[in-house]
Design a protein around this motif. Structure first.
Motif, PDB file in Angstrom:
ATOM      1  N   ILE A 405      10.020 -79.708  29.754  1.00  0.00           N
ATOM      2  CA  ILE A 405       9.312 -80.120  28.540  1.00  0.00           C
ATOM      3  C   ILE A 405       8.060 -79.257  28.418  1.00  0.00           C
ATOM      4  CG2 ILE A 405       8.022 -81.987  27.425  1.00  0.00           C
ATOM      5  CD1 ILE A 405       9.861 -83.962  28.877  1.00  0.00           C
ATOM      6  N   ALA A 407       4.513 -78.941  26.230  1.00  0.00           N
ATOM      7  CA  ALA A 407       3.578 -79.597  25.317  1.00  0.00           C
ATOM      8  C   ALA A 407       2.308 -78.760  25.286  1.00  0.00           C
ATOM      9  CB  ALA A 407       3.278 -81.022  25.781  1.00  0.00           C
ATOM     10  N   GLU A 410       1.020 -76.924  28.466  1.00  0.00           N
ATOM     11  CA  GLU A 410       1.487 -77.619  29.664  1.00  0.00           C
ATOM     12  C   GLU A 410       3.010 -77.616  29.727  1.00  0.00           C
ATOM     13  OE1 GLU A 410      -1.493 -81.086  30.682  1.00  0.00           O
ATOM     14  OE2 GLU A 410      -0.917 -81.183  28.570  1.00  0.00           O
ATOM     15  N   PHE A 412       6.250 -79.244  31.987  1.00  0.00           N
ATOM     16  CA  PHE A 412       6.655 -80.237  32.982  1.00  0.00           C
ATOM     17  C   PHE A 412       8.114 -79.988  33.355  1.00  0.00           C
ATOM     18  CE2 PHE A 412       3.275 -82.116  30.481  1.00  0.00           C
ATOM     19  CZ  PHE A 412       2.420 -82.632  31.455  1.00  0.00           C
ATOM     20  N   HIS A 423       3.923 -80.279  37.297  1.00  0.00           N
ATOM     21  CA  HIS A 423       3.064 -80.026  36.141  1.00  0.00           C
ATOM     22  C   HIS A 423       2.517 -78.613  36.292  1.00  0.00           C
ATOM     23  CE1 HIS A 423      -0.981 -80.883  33.911  1.00  0.00           C
ATOM     24  NE2 HIS A 423      -0.125 -80.224  33.148  1.00  0.00           N
ATOM     25  N   TRP A 462       7.964 -86.724  26.922  1.00  0.00           N
ATOM     26  CA  TRP A 462       6.569 -86.560  26.511  1.00  0.00           C
ATOM     27  C   TRP A 462       6.266 -87.521  25.373  1.00  0.00           C
ATOM     28  CZ3 TRP A 462       2.251 -84.679  28.355  1.00  0.00           C
ATOM     29  CH2 TRP A 462       1.163 -84.477  27.503  1.00  0.00           C
ATOM     30  N   ASP A 464       3.576 -88.400  22.576  1.00  0.00           N
ATOM     31  CA  ASP A 464       2.380 -87.989  21.840  1.00  0.00           C
ATOM     32  C   ASP A 464       1.518 -89.210  21.533  1.00  0.00           C
ATOM     33  OD1 ASP A 464       2.743 -85.147  21.513  1.00  0.00           O
ATOM     34  OD2 ASP A 464       4.418 -85.635  20.177  1.00  0.00           O
ATOM     35  N   SER A 472      -1.867 -88.880  24.788  1.00  0.00           N
ATOM     36  CA  SER A 472      -0.616 -88.163  25.042  1.00  0.00           C
ATOM     37  C   SER A 472      -0.376 -88.131  26.547  1.00  0.00           C
ATOM     38  CB  SER A 472      -0.699 -86.736  24.489  1.00  0.00           C
ATOM     39  OG  SER A 472      -0.837 -86.745  23.086  1.00  0.00           O
ATOM     40  N   GLN A 473       0.842 -88.403  26.952  1.00  0.00           N
ATOM     41  CA  GLN A 473       1.119 -88.473  28.382  1.00  0.00           C
ATOM     42  C   GLN A 473       2.606 -88.257  28.652  1.00  0.00           C
ATOM     43  OE1 GLN A 473      -0.098 -92.422  29.581  1.00  0.00           O
ATOM     44  NE2 GLN A 473       1.007 -93.409  27.927  1.00  0.00           N
ATOM     45  N   LEU A 474       2.878 -87.937  29.891  1.00  0.00           N
ATOM     46  CA  LEU A 474       4.253 -87.796  30.346  1.00  0.00           C
ATOM     47  C   LEU A 474       4.721 -89.135  30.900  1.00  0.00           C
ATOM     48  CD1 LEU A 474       6.521 -85.551  30.947  1.00  0.00           C
ATOM     49  CD2 LEU A 474       5.749 -85.786  33.320  1.00  0.00           C
ATOM     50  N   ASP A 487      -1.196 -88.810  32.824  1.00  0.00           N
ATOM     51  CA  ASP A 487      -2.111 -88.186  31.861  1.00  0.00           C
ATOM     52  C   ASP A 487      -2.692 -86.948  32.522  1.00  0.00           C
ATOM     53  OD1 ASP A 487      -4.171 -87.412  30.177  1.00  0.00           O
ATOM     54  OD2 ASP A 487      -4.729 -89.463  29.658  1.00  0.00           O
ATOM     55  N   SER A 488      -2.468 -85.774  31.922  1.00  0.00           N
ATOM     56  CA  SER A 488      -2.932 -84.530  32.545  1.00  0.00           C
ATOM     57  C   SER A 488      -4.449 -84.471  32.635  1.00  0.00           C
ATOM     58  CB  SER A 488      -2.405 -83.326  31.755  1.00  0.00           C
ATOM     59  OG  SER A 488      -2.812 -83.392  30.395  1.00  0.00           O
TER      60      SER A 488
END
Length: 681
Positions: A405, A407, A410, A412, A423, A462, A464, A472-474, A487-488
């Protein structure tokens, strides 16, 4: 005194229900014995070539020439000579496989038998078996061959013997058989023994094969691709008797099996004739005679070799001419579908020629012209430049499906083989990945979160930021029934675990998706797509069925799912079904040039504007391609690598980033990047 025995040989093959006598892959060759002057070795060879495409006859000729040439040149024992024959044949097949693409890889079974006096020496490698009838008892050699089981693997020890061409060295299985009058021996490919019962084999071997082999054996094998050599042992008639054993004549027009690349050993000599009164001749005459004999032999050998080379050149020229004629005939066809079929036939003929002549410039040029024409017919966009962004040192990386993925900057990566999630960071231009460091690995088995030990990661998605998700997080689905939120911005320290409602009712969750904050979990074993609606950012409420159970949609065999408001599911047989609000929508797959052979993953992109609609992409690894459809299911084009690049055949995951025109792929344990070719206007 032991009776003198003779061996009667008959080769056969069954192809597409047709019985063939003395085919090119079941041959008898005679050589002067290295062990006893004036005696002849009878070498029987049975060759089984397994390949995804039809095998040209010249391949069998080359294997036979390689084996028999090394066998005849050997100065060692009979066992050593056979071993050298296997080494030579193995070197030939390995060389062919190094030059061939995956579809033209060869795996060879080779069985060699030498009859001397009352003994037979047998050597075997690969998917071949010998069946012996002796004193009314049936036996097999090897006794418990792995090739008699599916996939060539013996379930008792989970081992498989290597075939010729699978490794740099091959170790044949040797055995000796003591022969008596009335014995019958069948050398055959493993498909024969797999198709017939012991009782059927016994009846065939007990019957006289002279003039009756096709009648007795043929009806049992009409649905089997078979090759074999029947050897019957008879007692030689008394000395001086006019009676000779009946030997099956060749059918009208069938070529006799001749030695290929053979020559008498240095210590061989012609059989001695009865002595006659001899004249006394001078020493100079004897010396001249002694000098002339090797010269005559050398001339005979050179003449035979020149004749062989001339025949090979004729066959090679016929291959070239035939391929060129098929290509020119295909060019003259107006109908695109008919031209595609004709071009594929021409390509197959050209590939057959390249198996025999891998460096032939005319065939290589013709192959490229055919590929270029097929690319035009099939709307192929070639990915000529693949950039390796990063090699991942992770167990099972090259053997399992993954999920990738992207984003923003980033990236993943889920490796389902090791259940690890990475990540990774792209540079500002998005064409390079920063090296893996201690913070790159964010999830792995054994990791503890909120008192729960991570074991198996099903899939990642992912999310949004929207009204349902603050940041936004995985999200990663853990098989025990929890979602891992990453959360990155906060990193591993801020990672949290949340339960998912009614997870104890799952049978086999396979993939997840999201849309407008909702979470969707595909469970093919239940034929259900579970829809979870968030409450306070969590998915603890029981799910509802996205598909109406009354529709009876069978999701068994689904390998992937993608969502853009519609839900698309990809089946292992290449079907794609599309649903909107639980109801099936048309997805035609109109114009697809050829059926998918091993579909792996889906990717669906969002509409950017009316002028820039999104598309549906399907990875078909068995054909080394990524297919592009519009959202009604009409075929647009397909992406393929260079003809000599097999990266897409090793594809484990991919991600299409249409706004930036980038295609990310995971293949062969590495992450790759290429630019999407623009669509033709």
């Amino acid at each position: 005194m032991e009776p003198q025995l003779i061996a009667i040989f008959e080769g056969f093959a069954v192809r597409s229900g047709n019985w063939l006598r003395n085919p090119g892959n079941a041959r008898l060759v005679e050589y002067t014995s290295r062990l006893e002057r004036g005696k002849r070795d009878k070498l029987a060879l049975v060759i089984e070539v397994l390949s995804a495409v039809p095998v040209p006859t010249i391949i069998y000729d080359r294997i036979l020439a390689a084996f028999s040439g090394a066998y005849s040149r050997s100065d060692g024992t009979l066992t050593q000579a056979l071993r050298e024959g296997y080494d030579s044949a193995n070197d030939l097949i390995c060389d062919i496989n190094r030059r061939a693409d995956e579809a033209h890889q060869l795996m060879v079974g080779l069985q060699a038998a030498v009859v001397q006096d009352a003994e037979l020496l047998l050597a075997q490698a690969g998917p071949v078996v010998a069946v012996l009838l002796h004193d009314g008892l049936l036996s097999f050699e090897p006794n418990d061959s792995p090739w008699m089981y599916p996939a060539g693997v013996n379930p008792a020890n989970e081992q498989r013997d290597l075939a010729v061409g699978e490794a740099g060295q091959v170790e044949p299985h040797f055995s000796r058989v003591r022969l008596t009058p009335g014995d019958s021996l069948l050398l055959c490919n493993a498909a024969v023994t797999a198709a017939l019962t012991d009782e059927q084999l016994g009846k065939v071997l007990a019957s006289s094969h002279q003039g009756a082999l096709a009648a007795v054996f043929g009806p049992l094998l009409y649905q089997v691709d078979a090759v074999g050599m029947m050897i019957t042992i008879a007692q030689s008639p008394p000395k001086g008797s006019q009676e000779t054993p009946a030997v099956q004549p060749l059918p009208q027009g069938a070529p006799a099996a001749e030695p290929v690349g053979s020559a008498p050993d240095d210590d061989s000599a012609p059989t001695m004739l009865p002595r006659k009164p001899a004249k006394i001749v001078g020493g100079s005459v004897l010396l001249l005679t002694a000098l002339l004999i090797p010269l005559v032999l050398m001339v005979m050998i050179i003449a035979a070799r020149l004749q062989y080379d001339r025949l090979r050149r004729q066959e090679f020229n016929q291959l070239r001419t035939s391929a060129q004629v098929q290509y020119e005939t295909a060019l003259a066809v107006d109908d695109p579908l008919a031209q595609r079929r004709a071009m594929n036939a021409a390509l197959q003929r050209t590939e057959e020629g390249l198996l025999a002549l891998p460096e032939d410039e005319e065939l290589l040029s013709l192959r490229q012209r055919i590929i270029n024409r097929l690319d035009t017919i099939n709307n192929v966009s070639r990915l000529y430049r693949l950039t390796k962004l990063l090699e991942i040192d992770d167990p099972a990386m090259a053997d399992s499906t993954s999920r990738v993925i992207v984003a923003g900057s980033e990236l993943f990566l889920l490796n389902r083989g090791s259940n690890r999630v990475y990540h990774l960071q792209l540079n500002e231009s998005g064409d390079q990945l920063q090296p893996v460091d201690e913070n790159s690995l964010i999830l792995q088995p054994g990791q503890q979160l909120s008192g729960i030990e991570i074991s198996k990661i099903v899939d990642i998605v992912w999310m949004d930021a929207d009204v349902f998700v603050r940041h936004s997080q995985l999200m990663a689905l853990e098989r025990s029934g929890s979602l891992v939120a990453y959360d990155s911005q906060t990193g591993i320290q801020g990672m949290s675990l949340m339960p998912v409602g009614d997870s104890d009712l799952w049978l086999g969750p396979q993939t997840i998706g999201k849309y407008e904050g909702n979470l969707y979990i595909l469970d093919p074993l239940q034929s259900r797509i579970l829809k979870y609606v968030p409450v306070d950012g969590a998915y603890t409420l029981p799910p509802t069925d996205y598909l109406d159970p009354m529709l009876g949609i069978d999701l068994t065999g689904v390998v992937d799912m993608a969502i853009d408001g519609n839900i698309y599911v990809l089946y292992v047989d290449g079907r794609v079904l599309k649903f909107l609000e639980g109801n099936q929508q048309p997805f035609t797959m109109n114009g697809l040039p050829s059926e998918m052979t091993s579909p792996l993953a889906l990717c669906v992109t969002n509409d950017i504007s009316p002028e820039q609609p999104g598309y549906v992409y399907v990875a078909d690894t068995g054909s080394g391609r990524i297919l592009q459809f519009d959202k009604a299911g009409n075929y647009i084009r397909q992406f393929m690598a260079n003809p000599d690049d097999d990266t897409l055949y090793d594809l484990q995951a991919f991600y299409v980033d249409e706004p930036t025109g980038r295609l990310f792929m995971v293949a062969d344990g590495a992450i790759w990047l290429t630019t999407l070719p623009p669509l033709a206007s």
